[in-house]
Design a protein around this motif. Sequence first.
Motif, PDB file in Angstrom:
ATOM      1  N   GLU A 444       0.851  -1.183   0.000  1.00  0.00           N
ATOM      2  CA  GLU A 444       0.000   0.000   0.000  1.00  0.00           C
ATOM      3  C   GLU A 444       0.888   1.235   0.000  1.00  0.00           C
ATOM      4  N   ALA A 445       0.261   2.384  -0.256  1.00  0.00           N
ATOM      5  CA  ALA A 445       1.046   3.614  -0.414  1.00  0.00           C
ATOM      6  C   ALA A 445       1.785   3.993   0.852  1.00  0.00           C
ATOM      7  N   ASP A 446       1.111   3.891   1.992  1.00  0.00           N
ATOM      8  CA  ASP A 446       1.762   4.286   3.245  1.00  0.00           C
ATOM      9  C   ASP A 446       2.462   3.074   3.863  1.00  0.00           C
ATOM     10  N   VAL A 447       3.553   2.666   3.232  1.00  0.00           N
ATOM     11  CA  VAL A 447       4.327   1.526   3.725  1.00  0.00           C
ATOM     12  C   VAL A 447       4.875   1.842   5.118  1.00  0.00           C
ATOM     13  N   ALA A 448       4.861   0.839   5.975  1.00  0.00           N
ATOM     14  CA  ALA A 448       5.439   1.031   7.313  1.00  0.00           C
ATOM     15  C   ALA A 448       6.899   1.417   7.176  1.00  0.00           C
ATOM     16  N   LEU A 449       7.291   2.504   7.757  1.00  0.00           N
ATOM     17  CA  LEU A 449       8.637   3.037   7.573  1.00  0.00           C
ATOM     18  C   LEU A 449       9.474   2.923   8.837  1.00  0.00           C
ATOM     19  N   THR A 450       9.237   1.875   9.585  1.00  0.00           N
ATOM     20  CA  THR A 450       9.922   1.762  10.873  1.00  0.00           C
ATOM     21  C   THR A 450      11.080   0.782  10.839  1.00  0.00           C
ATOM     22  N   THR A 451      11.168  -0.041   9.775  1.00  0.00           N
ATOM     23  CA  THR A 451      12.215  -1.062   9.724  1.00  0.00           C
ATOM     24  C   THR A 451      13.544  -0.432   9.345  1.00  0.00           C
ATOM     25  N   SER A 452      14.568  -0.637  10.149  1.00  0.00           N
ATOM     26  CA  SER A 452      15.887  -0.097   9.827  1.00  0.00           C
ATOM     27  C   SER A 452      16.584  -1.030   8.843  1.00  0.00           C
ATOM     28  N   LEU A 453      17.339  -0.463   7.922  1.00  0.00           N
ATOM     29  CA  LEU A 453      18.010  -1.251   6.896  1.00  0.00           C
ATOM     30  C   LEU A 453      19.302  -1.845   7.443  1.00  0.00           C
ATOM     31  N   GLU A 454      19.347  -3.160   7.491  1.00  0.00           N
ATOM     32  CA  GLU A 454      20.539  -3.864   7.951  1.00  0.00           C
ATOM     33  C   GLU A 454      20.923  -4.879   6.877  1.00  0.00           C
ATOM     34  N   PRO A 455      21.773  -4.458   5.947  1.00  0.00           N
ATOM     35  CA  PRO A 455      22.128  -5.335   4.823  1.00  0.00           C
ATOM     36  C   PRO A 455      22.601  -6.713   5.251  1.00  0.00           C
ATOM     37  N   ALA A 456      23.374  -6.769   6.313  1.00  0.00           N
ATOM     38  CA  ALA A 456      23.919  -8.052   6.764  1.00  0.00           C
ATOM     39  C   ALA A 456      22.811  -9.025   7.152  1.00  0.00           C
ATOM     40  N   MET A 457      21.657  -8.484   7.568  1.00  0.00           N
ATOM     41  CA  MET A 457      20.540  -9.336   7.963  1.00  0.00           C
ATOM     42  C   MET A 457      19.583  -9.585   6.795  1.00  0.00           C
ATOM     43  N   LEU A 458      19.289  -8.514   6.037  1.00  0.00           N
ATOM     44  CA  LEU A 458      18.316  -8.636   4.949  1.00  0.00           C
ATOM     45  C   LEU A 458      18.828  -9.521   3.816  1.00  0.00           C
ATOM     46  N   PHE A 459      20.144  -9.474   3.554  1.00  0.00           N
ATOM     47  CA  PHE A 459      20.713 -10.224   2.431  1.00  0.00           C
ATOM     48  C   PHE A 459      21.822 -11.164   2.899  1.00  0.00           C
ATOM     49  N   ASN A 460      21.610 -11.769   4.053  1.00  0.00           N
ATOM     50  CA  ASN A 460      22.613 -12.709   4.557  1.00  0.00           C
ATOM     51  C   ASN A 460      22.467 -14.065   3.853  1.00  0.00           C
ATOM     52  N   ASP A 461      23.373 -14.991   4.165  1.00  0.00           N
ATOM     53  CA  ASP A 461      23.371 -16.296   3.497  1.00  0.00           C
ATOM     54  C   ASP A 461      22.080 -17.065   3.744  1.00  0.00           C
ATOM     55  N   LYS A 462      21.498 -16.878   4.915  1.00  0.00           N
ATOM     56  CA  LYS A 462      20.251 -17.581   5.235  1.00  0.00           C
ATOM     57  C   LYS A 462      19.133 -17.137   4.296  1.00  0.00           C
ATOM     58  N   ALA A 463      19.079 -15.818   4.038  1.00  0.00           N
ATOM     59  CA  ALA A 463      18.060 -15.294   3.123  1.00  0.00           C
ATOM     60  C   ALA A 463      18.289 -15.809   1.703  1.00  0.00           C
ATOM     61  N   VAL A 464      19.552 -15.845   1.281  1.00  0.00           N
ATOM     62  CA  VAL A 464      19.876 -16.334  -0.066  1.00  0.00           C
ATOM     63  C   VAL A 464      19.532 -17.820  -0.200  1.00  0.00           C
ATOM     64  N   GLU A 465      19.813 -18.584   0.840  1.00  0.00           N
ATOM     65  CA  GLU A 465      19.509 -20.015   0.817  1.00  0.00           C
ATOM     66  C   GLU A 465      18.003 -20.256   0.710  1.00  0.00           C
ATOM     67  N   MET A 466      17.209 -19.341   1.263  1.00  0.00           N
ATOM     68  CA  MET A 466      15.757 -19.462   1.167  1.00  0.00           C
ATOM     69  C   MET A 466      15.311 -19.336  -0.295  1.00  0.00           C
ATOM     70  N   ILE A 467      15.931 -18.392  -1.021  1.00  0.00           N
ATOM     71  CA  ILE A 467      15.625 -18.223  -2.444  1.00  0.00           C
ATOM     72  C   ILE A 467      16.068 -19.459  -3.224  1.00  0.00           C
ATOM     73  N   THR A 468      17.249 -19.952  -2.908  1.00  0.00           N
ATOM     74  CA  THR A 468      17.779 -21.139  -3.579  1.00  0.00           C
ATOM     75  C   THR A 468      16.886 -22.345  -3.332  1.00  0.00           C
ATOM     76  N   ALA A 469      16.378 -22.454  -2.115  1.00  0.00           N
ATOM     77  CA  ALA A 469      15.520 -23.587  -1.762  1.00  0.00           C
ATOM     78  C   ALA A 469      14.246 -23.600  -2.600  1.00  0.00           C
TER      79      ALA A 469
END
Length: 688
Positions: A444-469
């Motif tokens: 929706e237009a008013d996306v929740a803007l409270t999540t802080s960007l943490e690249p190490a968490m958002l794009f860590n190996d666990k996240a990549v493995e989820m895509i691979t799975a």
Amino acid sequence: MQVQTSARFKQMAIRSVLSILMFIITYIVLVAIAIGITIVLGYLGFLLLSVKIHFITIMLALALMASGVFTLVFLVKFIFKKHHSDRSNLVRIKKEEHPALFAVIDDVVKEVGTHFPKRVYLSADINASVFYNSTFWSMIFPVRKNLQVGVGLINAVSATELKAILAHEFGHFSQRSMKVGSYVYNVNQVIHNMLFDNQGYGTALSGWANVSGYFSITSAIAVKIIEAIQYILRKVYVVVNLNYLALSREMEFHADAVAAHVTGPTPLISSLLRLSLADETFSSVLGYYGDRIQQNITCKNVYPQHSWMLNFIATENSLEIKHDLPQLNVDEMGRFNKSKLVIKDQWSSHPSTEDRVKHLKALGLPDREEDHSPATALLQDPVAVQERFTQQLFKQVEYTTAPEVMETNRFIEDYTNTYHEGSLPLFYNGYYNKKFTGIETPIEADVALTTSLEPAMLFNDKAVEMITAVATLEADMGLIKQIGTGDTTVKTFDYDGVRYTVKDCLSLLEQLEKEITALKEAVAAHDQKICSSFFALAKETGNEDALQKQYSTYEQVHGNYERRMALHTNITSQLDFLQHTTPYETIESNLAALKPAEKELKAEIELLLHDSTHQADLTPDMKDSLEQYVNNTSPYFIEKEYKDETLGLLMKALGEYENWLAATVVQVKRSLLQFQAEMVREEKMVEV
């Protein structure tokens, strides 16, 4: 050197010998039957002549006798068949030309305990093999082997690694028991000759039948007999082949063991793990120049460029470079292979690289001192050799004008720029590499803007493995569905350590469907978290409108892609009749039914040609051919003949339409992801 064969090797050798005996008995029976048929047909011909000597009886007698003779010839023609290896791409070399390389070969031959090759050849590619001209008589009389070594292979390994590879090749002929493989190979050639290699025989039989109507009638007798023989041989062929392929896999393990005794296991392991990457990068270099044929750009020596690309791609994928060569391991090869499906491939002649590495390590042999110098140093004048084979690789290319030579420095600069322009930022850790689209847009237009960007968490190996799975699970399900149809030779398979049969496929698929649904829901939730985080960062940095515009463009292009590709799929499916023999009336009605969809396709292409979003990947040649198609009004079929020129316009347009749409989706996806990564770099100085 005597390397003991394994118990499984001996078991497979015995089974192969038994299959050979089965073939011999079957063949003797078939020959005996053919001789009996020939005698009977000959006797019938004699009876005809004894009743009355007349033109008709003479012709019928000859036809009957010939039918029997043709049957016998069919069963023995393989004796005169010689299987020549194609040497048009090979260059023979001699000891005085490359003494260092021949010294290594001589050393290997002595250690393995086999004969020096009859001839040594170089080729352009990444390969090594021992070959010989095979005939039926080679099962009885010894045949000296030839060695072929690829310059591309020499370019991608060290001196000791090359020695290990050569030891593997000669290991196939180091034991007398390996002769079994040669026998089975020749038996397969005999059966193959009678099943599939019948062009010359068929021509002779047809020629005989065309001489006279009498001959054509009785030649049908020979055809029917031969068809019955072939039916029996097909059954034998399957049994012999399966045993031969099982033996071949054991022969590979045995040859690996021979090589490991010569050099230690590590050189063969390291080269095995690298060769797939070496082959891929070699193809990429050749593909680079293939894309520039129209620009009249050529190369004098592709091999230094191949060496550079091999290390460049390795570096980009965080692989270790040691002794100026990439070092891979099994874990890195299987990093993204999370499949739980195990199918025993009975029709594979080689075990997997992973299985070969596992076998080599299990031997427990000590490593030896290695020569890490490049194998190219074994060539007397490597540059001259490389340039010669580069010329051979390009000799079939036709340029419109005198081609411009691309120097290595310029190649490196151009390829590096192109690669980085087409690559996603390292920031994403490969998260989007397996997602052709898959960028979640705001709910929706008013996306929740409270999540802080943490690249190490958002794009860590666990996240990549989820895509691979997800990708792996989809691939596994596709294979299991295919097995479940019963159209494959697979009767049983393992999934996650549990044995399944064909009848279990449906219940297993239901289970996997639940798993993939849950997995996709988790990915979607994570994607929303990513989206929310980037919009939060965009608000902080004043890039909210710009980011929204990027998302809007992506969403529009992605949505149109799905619709436009559905149109493409519809048209290609309607054109399937072109692949088959079709009655004239059906062709005309099919082409008439195609017109509404084709009208829609032309309208879409015209829109795309004037859409600024799709201009980046539109080349002048593509634009020209698409405009020709849109403006074409000539029919595809007239006077009971296809018009190849107009059909060619349609087929070319369909291919370019598909590629163009895909390229545009990738381009807007890359633009969005690069914009996001740039925000992170500016705000948090994270390497992107």
